[in-house]
Write a protein that holds these residues in place. Structure first.
Motif, PDB file in Angstrom:
ATOM      1  N   GLU A 146       5.995  -5.611   4.315  1.00 22.65           N
ATOM      2  CA  GLU A 146       6.709  -5.758   4.292  1.00 22.65           C
ATOM      3  C   GLU A 146       6.837  -7.629   3.830  1.00 22.65           C
ATOM      4  O   GLU A 146       5.354  -7.915   3.506  1.00 22.65           O
ATOM      5  CB  GLU A 146       6.674  -6.412   6.367  1.00 22.65           C
ATOM      6  CG  GLU A 146       8.092  -6.083   6.744  1.00 22.65           C
ATOM      7  CD  GLU A 146       7.954  -6.708   7.489  1.00 22.65           C
ATOM      8  OE1 GLU A 146       9.513  -7.138   8.497  1.00 22.65           O
ATOM      9  OE2 GLU A 146       7.254  -5.725   8.663  1.00 22.65           O
ATOM     10  N   PRO A 147       6.683  -8.388   3.066  1.00 23.93           N
ATOM     11  CA  PRO A 147       6.620  -9.675   2.492  1.00 23.93           C
ATOM     12  C   PRO A 147       6.195 -10.933   3.449  1.00 23.93           C
ATOM     13  O   PRO A 147       5.007 -11.293   3.476  1.00 23.93           O
ATOM     14  CB  PRO A 147       7.980  -9.638   2.098  1.00 23.93           C
ATOM     15  CG  PRO A 147       8.954  -9.540   2.112  1.00 23.93           C
ATOM     16  CD  PRO A 147       8.513  -8.301   2.565  1.00 23.93           C
ATOM     17  N   ARG A 148       6.112 -10.719   5.277  1.00 22.89           N
ATOM     18  CA  ARG A 148       6.026 -11.541   6.291  1.00 22.89           C
ATOM     19  C   ARG A 148       4.443 -10.949   6.158  1.00 22.89           C
ATOM     20  O   ARG A 148       3.797 -12.211   7.007  1.00 22.89           O
ATOM     21  CB  ARG A 148       6.673 -11.466   7.096  1.00 22.89           C
ATOM     22  CG  ARG A 148       6.928 -10.444   7.679  1.00 22.89           C
ATOM     23  CD  ARG A 148       8.242 -10.349   9.436  1.00 22.89           C
ATOM     24  NE  ARG A 148       8.239  -9.259  10.416  1.00 22.89           N
ATOM     25  CZ  ARG A 148       8.627  -9.040  10.968  1.00 22.89           C
ATOM     26  NH1 ARG A 148       8.414 -10.137  12.129  1.00 22.89           N
ATOM     27  NH2 ARG A 148       9.301  -8.121  11.981  1.00 22.89           N
TER      28      ARG A 148
ATOM     29  N   LEU B  58       0.303 -10.715   6.548  1.00 19.98           N
ATOM     30  CA  LEU B  58      -0.548 -11.517   6.304  1.00 19.98           C
ATOM     31  C   LEU B  58      -1.596 -10.987   5.675  1.00 19.98           C
ATOM     32  O   LEU B  58      -1.678  -9.986   5.938  1.00 19.98           O
ATOM     33  CB  LEU B  58      -0.587 -12.610   7.709  1.00 19.98           C
ATOM     34  CG  LEU B  58       0.099 -13.856   8.303  1.00 19.98           C
ATOM     35  CD1 LEU B  58      -0.201 -14.117   9.741  1.00 19.98           C
ATOM     36  CD2 LEU B  58       0.691 -14.990   7.031  1.00 19.98           C
TER      37      LEU B  58
ATOM     38  N   VAL C 224       1.532 -10.251  -0.137  1.00 22.03           N
ATOM     39  CA  VAL C 224       2.661 -10.262  -1.054  1.00 22.03           C
ATOM     40  C   VAL C 224       1.709 -11.028  -2.357  1.00 22.03           C
ATOM     41  O   VAL C 224       2.471 -11.065  -3.439  1.00 22.03           O
ATOM     42  CB  VAL C 224       4.181 -10.471  -1.251  1.00 22.03           C
ATOM     43  CG1 VAL C 224       4.554  -9.121  -0.784  1.00 22.03           C
ATOM     44  CG2 VAL C 224       4.455 -11.456  -0.663  1.00 22.03           C
TER      45      VAL C 224
END
Ligand SMILES: Cc1cc2nc3c(=O)[nH]c(=O)nc-3n(C[C@H](O)[C@H](O)[C@H](O)COP(=O)(O)OP(=O)(O)OC[C@H]3O[C@@H](n4cnc5c(N)ncnc54)[C@H](O)[C@@H]3O)c2cc1C
Ligand code: FES
Ligand code: FES
Lengths: 164, 284
Positions: free
Chosen positions: A17-19, A21, A64
């Motif tokens: 997921e892009p979020r 960390l 990402v």
């Protein structure tokens, strides 16, 4: 999103997921639990790793954003640059010998920040060591032995010896 | 703490980044992420899309543009402290960038992000204000140039329109005779300025011919200390004269009172720190 990372010399291909960390990726997807989370507010430096050779707070980078990069954590330090009978990195050995840790929570970040510091400046003064580690907080030691350990590692190696 | 979900794109050109921003009203730019990611983690912001400028190579690096330096928005604080062109022609920027946060934050944080974030306690806004820099901005309607006075609007607020990106900062080269100093007051390591002073002075024949002063955290935006500049111009280059000129440093400012300092204390600091910064800039 698909990402490719090299962590401690090993390649990882993943879909994240892009979020997510970077610190969570390292801990939960790549088994690098040697990288702790201290503050979650970008202040303590416990989560410091090397991203393409430079120190960063891995709680303040998205996985990402690190796509294509190479990451060094405390778990890869000895492997990438160990030496001597114990196989440790010179900074690990110096922290051990100078008692540069008590609970050890800050130590992985402290050591990686110190690797970067010595790469930039192989022969720092005490003041330069303190400045270079200002982003890494320690609740236990009062810093004296940490500074001593970094100075010892600097003295015990040639510039090339502390490369990560 | 985990941010709320968002989509992510890393375009390869300014044009593509502007188009991505135009297509989504709730999209936000991310550069170094050193201010934005803490906000997202605390869930103070809920962008639907992050447009990462990290893949746009034209935004990186420092270029010699004749009588000015063109500094790409993605140039990191670390790079500002290391760049030979900046050291030669805009040393104030290197010195101030070296006081930001700590090495790890400086490796990621960018000049474009620091300026766009417009934190009144941030160091670079006052520095580029003192340097008379120009901000170059690109949006759907093309590019425009903005002075620092017109760029910083309020606390954490700029005049960047929706869909606009700060692409570079043009800093006039300091000519012969100019000295500089950034004086930052912070009680602990790795801390934001309670007050900061960016000072430039041009010396000629034992006098200060011209001075420029930018103040950090003496209002909701960076301010020029015009009264100090006027008092310093033509004054003898001595510590006493610089201290005297600095007595005007808080004129026309409206510093905040917060947990770290009362407004009165900030006024006092502005006068004292301006005296020190100006004296160092004037080489006395
Ligand atoms: C522990 C810590 C201590 C700090 N101490 C200091 C300090 O002492 N002094 C100081 O000045 N700063 C300090 N900072 C902030 C630091 O300077 C940040 O790097 C900077 O404010 C943001 O830069 P960034 O590239 O990381 O921006 P990001 O976090 O990526 O973005 C910040 C904001 O700017 C926008 N933005 C970014 N780039 C652009 C662009 N090119 N065009 C348009 N909008 C853009 C983003 O949408 C976002 O709203 C500190 C940060 C931390 C974490
Ligand atoms: S956990 Fe990353 S800086 Fe504290
Ligand atoms: S040894 Fe405990 S935090 Fe540093």
């Amino acid at each position: 999103m698909k990402i490719t990372l090299t962590i401690d010399g090993v390649r990882y291909d993943d879909d994240v997921e892009p979020r997510l960390l970077l610190v969570h990726y390292l801990r939960e997807h790549a088994g690098r639990t040697g990288t702790p989370i201290g503050c979650d507010t970008s202040n303590c430096g416990a989560c410091t790793v090397l991203l393409n050779g430079k120190s960063v707070k891995s709680c303040s980078v998205l996985a990402v954003q690190a796509d294509g990069a190479s990451v060094t954590t405390i778990q890869g330090l000895a492997a990438s640059n160990g030496s001597g009978e114990d196989g440790w990195h010179p900074l690990q050995r110096a922290f051990h010998e100078e008692h540069g840790l008590q609970c050890g929570y800050c130590t992985p970040g402290m050591i990686l920040a110190a690797v970067d510091l010595l790469n930039e400046n192989p022969n720092p003064t005490e003041e330069q060591v303190r400045d270079g580690l200002e982003g890494n907080l320690c609740r236990c030691t009062g810093y004296q032995n940490i500074v001593r350990a970094v100075l010892k590692a600097a003295g015990s190696t040639t510039g090339a010896g502390v490369q990560a | 703490m985990i941010p709320a979900s968002f989509d992510y794109t890393r375009p390869g050109s300014v044009e593509a980044a502007v188009a991505a921003l135009a297509a989504d009203e709730e999209a936000k730019v991310i550069a170094g992420g050193q201010s934005l990611l803490p906000l997202l983690r605390l869930r103070f912001a809920y962008p639907t899309l992050l447009v990462d400028l990290g893949g746009i190579s034209e935004l990186r690096g420092v270029r010699d543009a004749g009588d000015a330096l063109e500094i790409g928005a993605l140039t990191t604080h670390y790079e500002l402290t290391r760049d030979p062109l900046i050291a030669a022609h805009a040393g104030l920027l290197a010195q101030a960038a070296g006081t930001i946060a700590d090495p790890a934050v400086r490796h990621r944080g960018t000049i474009g992000g620091a300026l766009s974030h417009a934190d009144p306690a941030g160091d670079l806004p006052a520095v580029i204000t003192a340097l008379d820099a120009v901000l170059v901005v690109t949006g759907p309607g093309g590019s425009r140039e903005v002075s620092p006075g017109d760029f910083f609007a309020d606390y954490l607020t700029t005049t960047l329109a929706p869909g606009e990106i700060l692409t570079s900062v043009r800093v006039p080269k300091l000519g012969d005779g100019w000295g500089y100093h950034y004086e930052k007051f912070h009680p602990t390591a790795q801390a934001w300025a309670i007050v900061g002073v960016a000072a430039l002075a041009r010396r000629s024949n034992g006098h200060v011919a011209e001075a420029r002063i930018g103040l950090t955290n003496m209002g909701s935006t960076p301010v020029r200390a015009g009264a100090v500049e006027a008092a310093a111009a033509g004054a003898e280059a001595s510590a006493t004269a610089m201290r005297a000129a600095a007595q005007h440093a808080d004129q026309g400012t409206s510093p905040p009172s917060d947990l770290r300092a009362a407004a009165d204390y900030r006024r006092h600091l502005a006068r004292v720190l301006t005296g020190r910064a100006l004296a160092k800039a004037a080489g006395v």
